[in-house]
Design an enzyme around this catalytic site. Structure first.
Site, PDB file in Angstrom:
ATOM      1  N   GLY A  35       0.809  -1.209   0.000  1.00 43.80           N
ATOM      2  CA  GLY A  35       0.000   0.000   0.000  1.00 43.80           C
ATOM      3  C   GLY A  35       0.848   1.266   0.000  1.00 43.80           C
ATOM      4  O   GLY A  35       2.044   1.232  -0.288  1.00 43.80           O
ATOM      5  N   TYR A  36       0.194   2.399   0.306  1.00 39.68           N
ATOM      6  CA  TYR A  36       0.809   3.722   0.205  1.00 39.68           C
ATOM      7  C   TYR A  36       1.441   3.854  -1.179  1.00 39.68           C
ATOM      8  O   TYR A  36       2.632   4.088  -1.332  1.00 39.68           O
ATOM      9  CB  TYR A  36       1.833   3.957   1.311  1.00 39.68           C
ATOM     10  N   HIS A  41       4.280   1.832  -8.341  1.00 38.65           N
ATOM     11  CA  HIS A  41       3.238   0.801  -8.262  1.00 38.65           C
ATOM     12  C   HIS A  41       2.303   0.868  -9.466  1.00 38.65           C
ATOM     13  O   HIS A  41       1.896  -0.166 -10.000  1.00 38.65           O
ATOM     14  CB  HIS A  41       2.402   0.984  -6.989  1.00 38.65           C
ATOM     15  N   LYS A 156      13.218  -2.343  -8.095  1.00 38.01           N
ATOM     16  CA  LYS A 156      13.889  -1.658  -6.993  1.00 38.01           C
ATOM     17  C   LYS A 156      14.329  -2.688  -5.942  1.00 38.01           C
ATOM     18  O   LYS A 156      15.432  -2.614  -5.415  1.00 38.01           O
ATOM     19  CB  LYS A 156      13.008  -0.601  -6.343  1.00 38.01           C
ATOM     20  N   SER A 192       9.635   5.017  -3.611  1.00 37.51           N
ATOM     21  CA  SER A 192       9.445   4.079  -2.513  1.00 37.51           C
ATOM     22  C   SER A 192       8.505   4.712  -1.505  1.00 37.51           C
ATOM     23  O   SER A 192       8.563   5.930  -1.273  1.00 37.51           O
ATOM     24  CB  SER A 192      10.789   3.784  -1.825  1.00 37.51           C
ATOM     25  N   ARG A 194       8.746   4.470   1.500  1.00 40.56           N
ATOM     26  CA  ARG A 194       9.562   4.924   2.628  1.00 40.56           C
ATOM     27  C   ARG A 194      10.182   6.306   2.400  1.00 40.56           C
ATOM     28  O   ARG A 194      10.688   6.900   3.349  1.00 40.56           O
ATOM     29  CB  ARG A 194      10.660   3.899   2.943  1.00 40.56           C
TER      30      ARG A 194
END
Lengths: 286, 286
Positions: A35-36, A41, A156, A192, A194
């Protein structure tokens, strides 16, 4: 405009749906995520659609998998925004969002794991010892729940993609793996979830991972260079940025992940860099 | 009379066939074996046929799986007779014999395993430390190759069946497990391909496993009995036979396999007994 994606919460419902498509001899394209979602994506979803065609089923799973986080890691603060994820999936023409609960994924008494014992030792496996066991276990579970004909992984996480391919080969999962290219920000930073953790100062320095890859690419373009020398160059470049701490840099065969002492064009390079508590990874074929 | 079973050697051919049946919404019933078939196996084939119906596909795999044997065990001398197995499968109305090669199952560089960490610790797992890792790995592979809707396991390997059920639940394999009853010789000896190893003297004593189960059943029929007392009774009974050496006897919950100190009706009993180098197992619900 495509409609909203159907939300599926249970393994049983997901398996029923996938079996309907397979019975019609239509493809099921699967993009596992935590998710996020970001543009990287979305590129995987588009790749899945291309693989299964307009009538195929594109399934995105959204599940922050606890077994791939160590107790000291960022499980609890991993970013989540389901409303935004839903909209991105709808816009990308995703048919199904598979979003199981923790209880559905790891019921009381759960005790079976999938482990990979060769490709998972180095790099991310060395820095995060229980990480890949969590990844292979949850991916095996998701494959059995979503029953895809094709699954898309991002480049990645290069080592992860290699391990998943190995697992599919070794355990004979009846599906094809596609590894799709890294999606990057304007300064070269690999997308990413993150990246959200980065402070503005850290974010402004984070393009250095990409610079390190480009530097190595240039260095080996015309002649082979000892890995030790490239490691020094990379360490130095990363250290020019005040917020960084290099975790590892590796040069290896892209198939076997075996380290290479003499680096040439075609050697794979991967690195992990801390920005405060945030750890980012990147890689490229040189 | 049914015709001979079709012989399939590769995962790809097996998956194609299974997918054809699944696309027709017909069941695929699977009996995994190591060959050297006996009447116990035939009962599993019949159970598979009953589960999938006349139009379903009944698949028997014949593969002596090296990863479930320790280096000191009987892999190389495990009995094999493919011609006889083929005939027994044909007579039982089996549609497909899946008999892959070692190279197809464990190609160079194989490195992925399925492990179960709770039910596999005791009994066979304690006596044969790497055994169940080999079993769960090969069964996961076979499930992905044969793509069954239902798989049949024999109750003689009680712990194995419990671990396979746990694996199916934990890893979400889209299939149903049926555990079929033990098939016995006239003197109560559970049918096993390994019975072939017994000398005439050993064979004449091997009914003692069944006697031990019957003795315990009688003992707990009307009142609970401490496991320690039943263990002593069992040891004594086994020791009355000159060729025997008791490996273990356990009393446990049939679901969790947790040992029970006070044994009642419904407790599961399992034992392993050596006759020379041959090790036989048996079990029963008391």
């Amino acid at each position: 405009m495509p409609g909203p994606a159907r939300i599926v919460r249970t393994a049983a419902a997901m398996q029923r749906l996938a079996k309907e498509w397979q019975a019609k001899k239509l493809g099921v394209g699967f993009v596992p995520t935590m998710g996020y979602l970001h543009a990287g994506h979305v590129s995987l979803m588009q790749r899945a659609r291309k693989a299964v065609g307009a009538k195929g089923l594109v399934v995105v799973s959204i599940y922050v998998n606890p077994t791939q986080f160590a107790p000291t890691e960022d499980l609890s603060k991993y970013p989540r925004d389901f409303a935004r994820d839903k909209k991105m999936c709808a816009d990308a023409g995703v048919d199904v969002i598979f979003a199981p609960t923790d209880k559905e994924m790891y019921p009381e008494g759960f005790s079976t794991y999938v482990i990979e014992e060769k490709l998972s030792r180095s790099m991310e496996g060395a820095s995060r010892p229980t990480h890949f066991r969590g990844v292979t276990t949850v991916v095996a579970k998701l494959f059995n729940m979503v029953l895809p004909t094709v699954a898309i992984f991002g480049a990645k996480d290069f080592q992860q993609a290699a391990i998943v391919k190995q697992m599919v080969r070794d355990l004979n999962f009846p599906l094809r793996i596609i590894v799709a290219p890294i999606w990057r920000e304007a300064d070269g930073l690999a997308m990413s979830s993150r990246n959200k953790y980065l402070s503005p100062a850290q974010r402004s320095q984070a393009g250095v991972l990409w610079l390190a890859l480009e530097q190595a690419k240039t260095a080996v373009a015309k002649r082979a260079v000892p890995a030790a020398q490239l490691t020094k160059m990379t360490s130095w470049l990363i250290s020019t940025q005040s917020e960084t701490r290099l975790d590892y840099v590796e040069f290896f065969d892209p198939e076997t992940l075996a380290p290479e002492k003499l680096v040439r064009r075609g050697t794979q390079m991967a690195l992990a860099v801390f920005f405060g508590k945030t750890r980012l990874i990147d890689n490229a074929k040189l």
